[in-house]
Design an enzyme around this catalytic site. Structure first.
Site, PDB file in Angstrom:
ATOM      1  N   THR A   1      45.679  43.981  37.235  1.00 33.30           N
ATOM      2  CA  THR A   1      44.664  43.132  37.744  1.00 33.30           C
ATOM      3  C   THR A   1      44.553  42.941  39.346  1.00 33.30           C
ATOM      4  OG1 THR A   1      43.808  40.880  37.321  1.00 33.30           O
ATOM      5  CG2 THR A   1      46.284  41.098  37.095  1.00 33.30           C
TER       6      THR A   1
ATOM      7  N   ARG B   1      37.813  44.513  26.070  1.00 27.89           N
ATOM      8  CA  ARG B   1      38.210  43.145  25.452  1.00 27.89           C
ATOM      9  C   ARG B   1      37.884  43.468  24.076  1.00 27.89           C
ATOM     10  NH1 ARG B   1      39.557  40.362  30.391  1.00 27.89           N
ATOM     11  NH2 ARG B   1      37.859  41.011  31.695  1.00 27.89           N
TER      12      ARG B   1
ATOM     13  N   ARG C   1      38.911  33.601  39.914  1.00 25.97           N
ATOM     14  CA  ARG C   1      38.361  32.402  39.254  1.00 25.97           C
ATOM     15  C   ARG C   1      39.560  31.259  39.058  1.00 25.97           C
ATOM     16  NH1 ARG C   1      34.563  35.073  36.174  1.00 25.97           N
ATOM     17  NH2 ARG C   1      36.057  36.233  35.013  1.00 25.97           N
TER      18      ARG C   1
ATOM     19  N   ASP D   1      43.485  40.324  40.516  1.00 28.85           N
ATOM     20  CA  ASP D   1      43.610  38.946  41.075  1.00 28.85           C
ATOM     21  C   ASP D   1      44.945  38.694  41.511  1.00 28.85           C
ATOM     22  OD1 ASP D   1      41.330  38.300  40.499  1.00 28.85           O
ATOM     23  OD2 ASP D   1      41.556  37.598  38.224  1.00 28.85           O
TER      24      ASP D   1
ATOM     25  N   GLY E   1      40.066  43.542  32.235  1.00 29.01           N
ATOM     26  CA  GLY E   1      39.448  43.888  33.450  1.00 29.01           C
ATOM     27  C   GLY E   1      40.309  45.121  33.979  1.00 29.01           C
TER      28      GLY E   1
ATOM     29  N   ASP F   1      47.440  37.531  39.569  1.00 30.13           N
ATOM     30  CA  ASP F   1      47.619  36.203  39.212  1.00 30.13           C
ATOM     31  C   ASP F   1      48.711  36.404  37.935  1.00 30.13           C
ATOM     32  OD1 ASP F   1      46.157  37.634  37.195  1.00 30.13           O
ATOM     33  OD2 ASP F   1      44.842  35.923  37.101  1.00 30.13           O
TER      34      ASP F   1
ATOM     35  N   ASP G   1      47.428  39.048  31.341  1.00 30.36           N
ATOM     36  CA  ASP G   1      48.245  38.095  30.649  1.00 30.36           C
ATOM     37  C   ASP G   1      47.795  38.130  29.136  1.00 30.36           C
ATOM     38  OD1 ASP G   1      49.892  37.089  32.440  1.00 30.36           O
ATOM     39  OD2 ASP G   1      48.879  35.347  32.654  1.00 30.36           O
TER      40      ASP G   1
END
Ligand code: ATP
Length: 323
Positions: A129, A76, A175, A131, A15, A133, A107
């Site tokens: 990213t 991707r 998510r 996020d 992303g 995360d 990741d």
């Protein structure tokens, strides 16, 4: 000191995130300053397989610092996870003389970089990213811009909620991670923040709204990370239980675009230049991060095994002051 690599590539994968362009620019310019040649790989690993690779010099990254998205395009690639795909990627690295590669992504992209490293291509991963995360860093490229975008949107929503004494449920990205929801929730004074890392129910949200009403509060913002609930469903339940008119807003992809904040530009620039330092020093299979505002790097597999602790003290503080 002379660089251990003569030519490197840079790609963005997974992303996209605002600030990726700042990282690309830093990689290209830091490398050129050391006399290292640079190529840009389009569409992440898919472009590495196809040989969609272009030379990059300092002027090729002019005027991208302030733009969101990624000028190298992102994708991707399932093919990259196959033996044939991996071999084609390696063959193209050899064909184009790519000795080192800076991979900007999450990741999944790090795993790909680990595989390439084990086959002799020196790879350095940079966390890109929205996020936030990624365990091996306190902050990722794009997170700050995303949170600021959500805050801006929620501030606008709050204006109209206040005028009509309503409740608004805002669904944000995340998510599997609630960092966007938590930070935006604190910054906008949300009455309740629902995140995947903390168990909470609709009843908890309703109880908080009732508690607020008893203390004279008449407009409410509830922020929900997409991984834990749906804004429409939640709104209906809140309205039915409390009688407060409740509206749902799903922010969606607006959160992923836009000009990167100064903070993201600075972070991405630091990461990019540091990645080149590592490659020039002959390092491989590393990822870059920031810890307490200091740049750090870890072995890729070690980084992937790390766990990021959700900041419960921040979450609890948010709950206390949101009454
Ligand atoms: P984000 O999820 O934040 O968008 P990401 O880098 O985690 O970013 P993924 O779609 O998981 O995004 O991975 C990007 C690409 O990395 C994949 O399309 C694939 O080509 C490669 N990749 C993912 N997982 C692996 C793996 N286990 N081994 C090798 N390559 C992988």
């Amino acid at each position: 000191m002379e660089s251990k690599v003569k030519k490197i590539g840079v790609l963005t994968s997974g992303g996209d995130a605002p600030g990726m362009n700042a990282a690309i620019r830093a990689v290209v310019r830091a490398a050129r300053s050391k006399g290292i040649e640079v190529v840009g790989v389009h569409r992440g690993y898919a472009g590495l397989i196809k040989g969609d690779i272009v030379d990059m010099d300092v002027r090729d990254v002019s005027n991208i610092l302030q733009s969101g998205g990624t000028s190298l395009l992102s994708a991707r690639s399932k093919e990259f996870c196959t033996e044939e795909g991996m071999q084609m990627a390696i063959d193209n690295c050899h064909k184009f003389g790519i000795e080192g590669l800076v991979v900007i992504g999450g990741d999944g992209s790090y795993r790909g970089a680990g595989d390439l490293s084990s086959r002799g291509i020196h790879c350095i991963g940079l966390p890109g990213t929205i996020d936030n995360d990624i365990s091996s860093t306190d902050y990722t490229i794009g997170f700050d811009t995303c949170v600021n975008c959500v805050v801006d949107m929620v501030d606008r929503i709050r204006d109209t909620m206040r005028s009509h004494e309503r409740c608004s449920v805002v669904e944000v990205m995340g998510r599997n991670a609630g960092y966007i929801a938590l930070h935006a929730g604190i910054a906008t004074g949300a009455a309740f923040v629902m995140v995947p890392e903390v168990d909470s129910s609709v009843e908890d949200v309703i109880a908080k709204i009732e508690e607020g009403r008893a203390l004279g509060k008449y407009n409410f913002i509830v922020i929900v990370a997409e991984g834990v609930g749906h804004a429409e469903e939640l709104s209906k339940k809140i309205q039915d239980a409390t009688g407060v008119v409740t509206r749902a807003t799903i922010l969606g992809h607006v959160q992923r675009g836009g000009s990167p904040t100064a903070r993201d530009r600075v972070l991405a620039s630091r990461f990019g230049a540091y990645a080149v330092d590592l490659l020039a020093a002959g390092k491989s299979n590393r990822v870059v991060g920031v810890r307490n505002d200091k740049l750090v790097d870890y072995d890729i597999q070690e980084a992937l095994a790390m766990k990021k602790e959700f900041p419960m003290e921040l979450y609890n503080m948010s709950d206390i002051i949101s009454i």
